[in-house]
Design an enzyme around this catalytic site. Sequence first.
Site, PDB file in Angstrom:
ATOM      1  N   SER A   1      -7.106   4.906   4.449  1.00  0.00           N
ATOM      2  CA  SER A   1      -7.133   4.198   3.159  1.00  0.00           C
ATOM      3  C   SER A   1      -7.530   2.740   3.376  1.00  0.00           C
ATOM      4  O   SER A   1      -8.276   2.159   2.583  1.00  0.00           O
ATOM      5  CB  SER A   1      -5.757   4.231   2.499  1.00  0.00           C
TER       6      SER A   1
ATOM      7  N   ASN B   1      -2.276  19.132   1.785  1.00  0.00           N
ATOM      8  CA  ASN B   1      -3.302  18.317   2.440  1.00  0.00           C
ATOM      9  C   ASN B   1      -2.963  18.041   3.903  1.00  0.00           C
ATOM     10  O   ASN B   1      -3.787  18.270   4.794  1.00  0.00           O
ATOM     11  CB  ASN B   1      -3.479  17.012   1.655  1.00  0.00           C
TER      12      ASN B   1
ATOM     13  N   THR C   1      -4.803  12.259   7.266  1.00  0.00           N
ATOM     14  CA  THR C   1      -3.375  12.331   7.617  1.00  0.00           C
ATOM     15  C   THR C   1      -3.120  13.485   8.583  1.00  0.00           C
ATOM     16  O   THR C   1      -2.473  13.305   9.628  1.00  0.00           O
ATOM     17  CB  THR C   1      -2.503  12.458   6.354  1.00  0.00           C
TER      18      THR C   1
ATOM     19  N   LYS D   1       5.151   1.840   8.518  1.00  0.00           N
ATOM     20  CA  LYS D   1       3.957   2.594   8.916  1.00  0.00           C
ATOM     21  C   LYS D   1       2.767   1.663   9.136  1.00  0.00           C
ATOM     22  O   LYS D   1       2.098   1.707  10.159  1.00  0.00           O
ATOM     23  CB  LYS D   1       3.638   3.600   7.791  1.00  0.00           C
TER      24      LYS D   1
ATOM     25  N   LYS E   1       0.859  -1.187   0.000  1.00  0.00           N
ATOM     26  CA  LYS E   1       0.000   0.000   0.000  1.00  0.00           C
ATOM     27  C   LYS E   1       0.882   1.218   0.000  1.00  0.00           C
ATOM     28  O   LYS E   1       1.848   1.280   0.768  1.00  0.00           O
ATOM     29  CB  LYS E   1      -0.840  -0.021   1.297  1.00  0.00           C
TER      30      LYS E   1
ATOM     31  N   LYS F   1       5.159   2.120  -2.968  1.00  0.00           N
ATOM     32  CA  LYS F   1       5.163   3.555  -3.299  1.00  0.00           C
ATOM     33  C   LYS F   1       5.394   3.708  -4.790  1.00  0.00           C
ATOM     34  O   LYS F   1       6.013   2.852  -5.420  1.00  0.00           O
ATOM     35  CB  LYS F   1       6.290   4.285  -2.555  1.00  0.00           C
TER      36      LYS F   1
HETATM   37  P1  NAD Z   1       0.736  18.457  -0.921  1.00  0.00           P
HETATM   38  O1  NAD Z   1       1.246  18.375  -2.304  1.00  0.00           O
HETATM   39  O2  NAD Z   1      -0.743  18.555  -0.705  1.00  0.00           O
HETATM   40  O3  NAD Z   1       1.405  19.696  -0.156  1.00  0.00           O
HETATM   41  C1  NAD Z   1       2.763  19.917  -0.106  1.00  0.00           C
HETATM   42  C2  NAD Z   1       2.966  21.272   0.538  1.00  0.00           C
HETATM   43  O4  NAD Z   1       4.364  21.487   0.735  1.00  0.00           O
HETATM   44  C3  NAD Z   1       2.457  22.449  -0.315  1.00  0.00           C
HETATM   45  O5  NAD Z   1       1.851  23.389   0.527  1.00  0.00           O
HETATM   46  C4  NAD Z   1       3.744  23.025  -0.887  1.00  0.00           C
HETATM   47  O6  NAD Z   1       3.627  24.406  -1.201  1.00  0.00           O
HETATM   48  C5  NAD Z   1       4.689  22.795   0.278  1.00  0.00           C
HETATM   49  N1  NAD Z   1       6.095  22.856  -0.092  1.00  0.00           N
HETATM   50  C6  NAD Z   1       6.730  22.291  -1.140  1.00  0.00           C
HETATM   51  N2  NAD Z   1       8.028  22.604  -1.123  1.00  0.00           N
HETATM   52  C7  NAD Z   1       8.219  23.395  -0.027  1.00  0.00           C
HETATM   53  C8  NAD Z   1       9.342  24.032   0.546  1.00  0.00           C
HETATM   54  N3  NAD Z   1      10.547  23.932   0.007  1.00  0.00           N
HETATM   55  N4  NAD Z   1       9.158  24.754   1.678  1.00  0.00           N
HETATM   56  C9  NAD Z   1       7.944  24.879   2.223  1.00  0.00           C
HETATM   57  N5  NAD Z   1       6.844  24.289   1.737  1.00  0.00           N
HETATM   58  C10 NAD Z   1       6.996  23.558   0.622  1.00  0.00           C
HETATM   59  O7  NAD Z   1       1.346  17.203  -0.156  1.00  0.00           O
HETATM   60  P2  NAD Z   1       0.790  16.455   1.121  1.00  0.00           P
HETATM   61  O8  NAD Z   1      -0.091  15.375   0.674  1.00  0.00           O
HETATM   62  O9  NAD Z   1       0.317  17.445   2.115  1.00  0.00           O
HETATM   63  O10 NAD Z   1       2.124  15.744   1.634  1.00  0.00           O
HETATM   64  C11 NAD Z   1       3.094  16.447   2.405  1.00  0.00           C
HETATM   65  C12 NAD Z   1       4.048  15.444   3.018  1.00  0.00           C
HETATM   66  O11 NAD Z   1       3.314  14.511   3.800  1.00  0.00           O
HETATM   67  C13 NAD Z   1       4.848  14.595   2.037  1.00  0.00           C
HETATM   68  O12 NAD Z   1       6.100  14.306   2.615  1.00  0.00           O
HETATM   69  C14 NAD Z   1       4.009  13.339   1.922  1.00  0.00           C
HETATM   70  O13 NAD Z   1       4.760  12.226   1.497  1.00  0.00           O
HETATM   71  C15 NAD Z   1       3.571  13.191   3.348  1.00  0.00           C
HETATM   72  N6  NAD Z   1       2.391  12.366   3.535  1.00  0.00           N
HETATM   73  C16 NAD Z   1       1.222  12.657   2.902  1.00  0.00           C
HETATM   74  C17 NAD Z   1       0.102  11.876   3.145  1.00  0.00           C
HETATM   75  C18 NAD Z   1      -1.244  12.204   2.560  1.00  0.00           C
HETATM   76  O14 NAD Z   1      -2.216  11.506   2.881  1.00  0.00           O
HETATM   77  N7  NAD Z   1      -1.382  13.242   1.753  1.00  0.00           N
HETATM   78  C19 NAD Z   1       0.198  10.766   4.003  1.00  0.00           C
HETATM   79  C20 NAD Z   1       1.398  10.504   4.645  1.00  0.00           C
HETATM   80  C21 NAD Z   1       2.489  11.314   4.399  1.00  0.00           C
END
Ligand code: NAD
Length: 428
Positions: A362, A222, A191, A95, A71, A107
């Site tokens: 999920s 998100n 999340t 995780k 997953k 992934k």
């Molecule tokens: P997203 O694409 O919705 O948001 C990413 C955010 O990071 C945006 O606001 C972007 O502007 C910001 N960003 C990018 N580069 C940056 C920088 N250099 N400095 C500051 N801000 C910056 O992504 P997301 O889904 O929120 O995921 C964020 C992190 O969480 C990732 O590492 C992802 O792997 C992890 N994650 C996400 C989920 C999920 O369900 N969405 C689950 C587990 C882990």
Amino acid sequence: MAKSDYNAYENAQAQFDKVAEYLKLDSGMREFLRQPMKELHFTIPVKMDNGTTKVFKAYRSRHNDARGPAKGGLRFHPDETADDVRALSMWMTWKCATVDIPLGGGKGGIVCDPRTMSLAEQERMCRGYVRGLFKEVGPNSDVPAPDVMSNNQHMLWMLDEYETIAGARYPGMITGKPVGMGGSLGRTEATGYGVIYTLKAYAAAEKINLAKTTASIQGFGNVAEYAARMYSELGGTIKCVSCWDAADNKAYTFKKEDGCNIAELVSIKDTFGSIDKTKAQKLGYQIIDGDAWLKEEVDILIPSALGNQITPKNVADISKKVKIICEGANGPTTPDADPLLQKRGIFMIPDFLCNAGGVTCSYFEQVQCNMNYFWDKQEVLNKLEYAMTKAFTAVHELAKEKKLYMRDAAYVIAINRVAEAVKKRGWV
Ligand code: NAD
């Protein structure tokens, strides 16, 4: 993904090796668990709107599926690499094991920038990804989900392509689908809320009044948005958030000394989590350097954007006031920064525990799809909080009992569970 001196895969292996040594895992098991079982690299030719064909590089990694189907999310990013995908698939294994759901770690990634692509181009790319992977993904083998810059519309296109090829409906093939199309209520929030459920569990255990705390967040996508919303609901004050500005090709921090209004900031961000600078300025936000979020005088740091953000080079920039780090992002702290944070007595809620709410929901989505019966939002969130609190408490108690750093304690639980499944299957 982000260009940096660190390699996420080497980081993931270094973290694993440390705990494998502590657990005295035998050499066969170590060798097996420190790399993906399977990985696929392929290309996706996409007809662009201007008549040219662009070829996108794509990856899928299955780290381990001893405890259940793999997953893991699918990232869209111009700097995505095979090593990032390997590392992230490895973290997914730990995780799922930490929150004790019957799934393994996978992934995917596509080297692309959806911000510069039309919706039709994105759709063709998503469908091409599924065609390239058809035999490797599915409800009983490997289940993708949204991640950085991919969303529920992308998931639905991929599901549609899969079902078109398969000639039947397989709603459990992918998660993060839109609600009403097989998606689960609460998945969008899961999340970010999960990050705060772990913080809430820690606050309850240590009798910390979260309403009297302040926080600084990196990211406003998100994860960050919903972590910010839930933390604010609990009465906490967010002094700043930072995000990427694609036009300027740099990050900015948006700050309000007496606290950001999260709903207001959400109303002026785009679908990629970038805040409109002009509108923010009109609303009275200070717009400062992208790294400023890390230097804020707050109690809690919530890195929720990218990997490799807290390193030995900037640990000294973290204010003495900071007592807790909640890792919303995957791999935001490098392994060489961990001992420095530990020495400073900063309490770490590590990524594969802290941000496990997404994969937990999920899993709930798959369960609901399999039953073809969907729960209401509160039921999903209650189950999510229960799972996150239980996982946090198990790690926290082990950390206290064995005097382990929280990340290492989480690894001990996860590696033991996965190694046991591998052994019981007779693989090693
Ligand atoms: P997203 O694409 O919705 O948001 C990413 C955010 O990071 C945006 O606001 C972007 O502007 C910001 N960003 C990018 N580069 C940056 C920088 N250099 N400095 C500051 N801000 C910056 O992504 P997301 O889904 O929120 O995921 C964020 C992190 O969480 C990732 O590492 C992802 O792997 C992890 N994650 C996400 C989920 C999920 O369900 N969405 C689950 C587990 C882990």
